[in-house]
Design a protein around this motif. Structure first.
Motif, mmCIF file in Angstrom:
data_model
loop_
_atom_site.group_PDB
_atom_site.id
_atom_site.type_symbol
_atom_site.label_atom_id
_atom_site.label_comp_id
_atom_site.label_asym_id
_atom_site.label_seq_id
_atom_site.Cartn_x
_atom_site.Cartn_y
_atom_site.Cartn_z
ATOM 1 N N VAL A 41 0.772 -1.213 0.125
ATOM 2 C CA VAL A 41 0.237 0.134 0.110
ATOM 3 C C VAL A 41 0.165 1.400 0.194
ATOM 4 O O VAL A 41 1.810 1.116 0.770
ATOM 5 C CB VAL A 41 -1.138 0.305 0.952
ATOM 6 C CG1 VAL A 41 -1.586 1.703 1.233
ATOM 7 C CG2 VAL A 41 -1.552 -1.221 1.013
ATOM 8 N N ASP A 42 0.573 2.541 -0.766
ATOM 9 C CA ASP A 42 1.137 3.690 -0.732
ATOM 10 C C ASP A 42 0.754 4.577 -0.695
ATOM 11 O O ASP A 42 -0.530 4.724 -1.312
ATOM 12 C CB ASP A 42 2.119 3.614 -2.398
ATOM 13 C CG ASP A 42 3.174 4.968 -2.847
ATOM 14 O OD1 ASP A 42 3.472 5.678 -2.069
ATOM 15 O OD2 ASP A 42 2.621 5.630 -3.824
ATOM 16 N N LEU A 43 1.087 5.465 0.366
ATOM 17 C CA LEU A 43 -0.054 6.171 1.227
ATOM 18 C C LEU A 43 0.545 7.330 1.284
ATOM 19 O O LEU A 43 1.863 7.688 1.318
ATOM 20 C CB LEU A 43 -0.852 5.513 2.593
ATOM 21 C CG LEU A 43 -1.435 4.335 2.320
ATOM 22 C CD1 LEU A 43 -1.696 3.730 3.481
ATOM 23 C CD2 LEU A 43 -2.606 4.623 1.590
ATOM 24 N N THR A 55 -6.392 11.151 -7.633
ATOM 25 C CA THR A 55 -5.048 10.367 -7.298
ATOM 26 C C THR A 55 -4.348 10.636 -5.860
ATOM 27 O O THR A 55 -3.818 11.413 -5.982
ATOM 28 C CB THR A 55 -4.395 9.404 -7.770
ATOM 29 O OG1 THR A 55 -5.456 9.150 -9.394
ATOM 30 C CG2 THR A 55 -3.812 8.081 -6.996
ATOM 31 N N PHE A 56 -4.292 10.025 -4.832
ATOM 32 C CA PHE A 56 -3.437 9.860 -3.939
ATOM 33 C C PHE A 56 -2.561 8.814 -3.077
ATOM 34 O O PHE A 56 -1.390 8.784 -2.020
ATOM 35 C CB PHE A 56 -4.254 10.645 -2.578
ATOM 36 C CG PHE A 56 -4.835 9.692 -1.683
ATOM 37 C CD1 PHE A 56 -4.513 8.762 -0.471
ATOM 38 C CD2 PHE A 56 -6.637 9.035 -1.975
ATOM 39 C CE1 PHE A 56 -5.359 7.403 -0.177
ATOM 40 C CE2 PHE A 56 -7.185 8.633 -0.700
ATOM 41 C CZ PHE A 56 -6.628 7.324 -0.554
ATOM 42 N N GLY A 57 -2.570 7.729 -3.923
ATOM 43 C CA GLY A 57 -1.955 6.764 -3.299
ATOM 44 C C GLY A 57 -2.017 5.000 -4.063
ATOM 45 O O GLY A 57 -3.364 5.587 -5.046
ATOM 46 N N SER A 58 -1.369 4.040 -3.608
ATOM 47 C CA SER A 58 -2.202 2.622 -4.451
ATOM 48 C C SER A 58 -2.057 1.801 -3.622
ATOM 49 O O SER A 58 -1.499 2.081 -2.468
ATOM 50 C CB SER A 58 -1.060 2.656 -5.652
ATOM 51 O OG SER A 58 0.268 2.233 -5.682
ATOM 52 N N VAL A 59 -2.484 0.612 -4.478
ATOM 53 C CA VAL A 59 -3.214 -0.876 -3.682
ATOM 54 C C VAL A 59 -1.865 -1.506 -4.027
ATOM 55 O O VAL A 59 -3.183 -1.559 -5.091
ATOM 56 C CB VAL A 59 -4.068 -0.821 -3.374
ATOM 57 C CG1 VAL A 59 -4.136 -2.254 -2.843
ATOM 58 C CG2 VAL A 59 -4.349 0.136 -2.285
ATOM 59 N N ASP A 67 -4.757 2.983 -8.242
ATOM 60 C CA ASP A 67 -5.432 4.209 -7.759
ATOM 61 C C ASP A 67 -6.080 4.182 -6.758
ATOM 62 O O ASP A 67 -7.215 3.624 -6.999
ATOM 63 C CB ASP A 67 -4.632 4.803 -9.155
ATOM 64 C CG ASP A 67 -3.463 5.145 -9.224
ATOM 65 O OD1 ASP A 67 -2.703 4.852 -9.201
ATOM 66 O OD2 ASP A 67 -4.121 5.736 -11.259
ATOM 67 N N ILE A 68 -5.829 4.657 -6.127
ATOM 68 C CA ILE A 68 -7.083 5.394 -4.491
ATOM 69 C C ILE A 68 -6.979 6.343 -4.974
ATOM 70 O O ILE A 68 -6.322 7.193 -5.420
ATOM 71 C CB ILE A 68 -6.390 5.464 -3.338
ATOM 72 C CG1 ILE A 68 -5.579 3.320 -3.199
ATOM 73 C CG2 ILE A 68 -7.559 5.115 -2.479
ATOM 74 C CD1 ILE A 68 -4.432 3.433 -2.034
ATOM 75 N N TYR A 69 -8.368 6.763 -5.211
ATOM 76 C CA TYR A 69 -9.091 7.880 -5.525
ATOM 77 C C TYR A 69 -9.638 9.199 -3.852
ATOM 78 O O TYR A 69 -10.089 8.268 -3.468
ATOM 79 C CB TYR A 69 -9.769 8.230 -6.467
ATOM 80 C CG TYR A 69 -9.181 7.631 -7.662
ATOM 81 C CD1 TYR A 69 -8.987 8.484 -8.797
ATOM 82 C CD2 TYR A 69 -9.171 6.291 -8.262
ATOM 83 C CE1 TYR A 69 -8.238 8.365 -9.533
ATOM 84 C CE2 TYR A 69 -8.915 6.065 -8.256
ATOM 85 C CZ TYR A 69 -8.719 7.208 -9.941
ATOM 86 O OH TYR A 69 -8.031 6.551 -11.164
ATOM 87 N N LEU A 100 -7.176 3.144 5.778
ATOM 88 C CA LEU A 100 -6.134 4.005 4.813
ATOM 89 C C LEU A 100 -5.549 5.858 5.574
ATOM 90 O O LEU A 100 -4.108 5.789 5.358
ATOM 91 C CB LEU A 100 -5.812 4.477 3.347
ATOM 92 C CG LEU A 100 -6.780 3.216 2.461
ATOM 93 C CD1 LEU A 100 -7.064 3.330 1.267
ATOM 94 C CD2 LEU A 100 -5.806 2.538 2.900
ATOM 95 N N ILE A 101 -6.212 6.999 5.466
ATOM 96 C CA ILE A 101 -5.614 7.819 5.764
ATOM 97 C C ILE A 101 -7.263 8.580 6.579
ATOM 98 O O ILE A 101 -8.330 8.204 6.490
ATOM 99 C CB ILE A 101 -5.302 9.151 4.287
ATOM 100 C CG1 ILE A 101 -6.470 8.798 3.107
ATOM 101 C CG2 ILE A 101 -3.868 8.283 3.828
ATOM 102 C CD1 ILE A 101 -5.998 10.410 2.404
#
Length: 128
Positions: A41-43, A55-59, A67-69, A100-101
């Motif tokens: 996980v990239d946060l 996009t703010f990160g990825s899984v 991508d995570i939005y 996540l955040i």
């Protein structure tokens, strides 16, 4: 799967809960199920600005990288550090401890524009 009623959802399969101007953001049960076994996980770091629908990160899973939005705009106040060493927690508890955040929301009205749990369940049912 029962989706928490007090959360709001996006078409990109993120969830958000809001308390005292702080949004907690995660990916939905449906998203983790589609991804399969999550391995990374990239946060963003605290202090980073996020913008709704960007996009703010990825899984990363054994199948793909997704991508995570951001469901809302604001400033990241916290990233779930547990996921850095235990990304598989997303598969076990995506609506709970595997958030996540956390974001200090800059536009509160964005939360109410997202899908309610019943709307999201209808959406993923139609998507299948």
């Amino acid at each position: 799967m029962n989706y928490p009623e007090n959360y709001r959802y996006t078409k990109e399969h993120e969830w958000v809960s809001l308390a005292d101007g702080i949004a907690t953001v995660g990916i939905t049960f449906h998203a983790q199920e589609e991804l399969g076994d999550i391995v990374y996980v990239d946060l963003p770091k605290p202090g980073t600005s996020v913008e709704k629908s960007k996009t703010f990160g990825s899984v990363e899973s054994v199948k793909a990288v997704s991508d995570i939005y951001a469901p809302v705009s604001g400033e990241v106040t916290e990233a779930n550090e547990v996921l850095a060493t235990q990304p598989e927690k997303l598969n076990a508890d995506p609506h709970g401890t595997a958030w996540l955040i956390r974001v200090r929301v800059s536009h509160a009205e964005e939360f109410s524009q997202l899908m309610a749990a019943s709307e999201y369940q209808t959406y993923v049912g139609a998507e299948s």
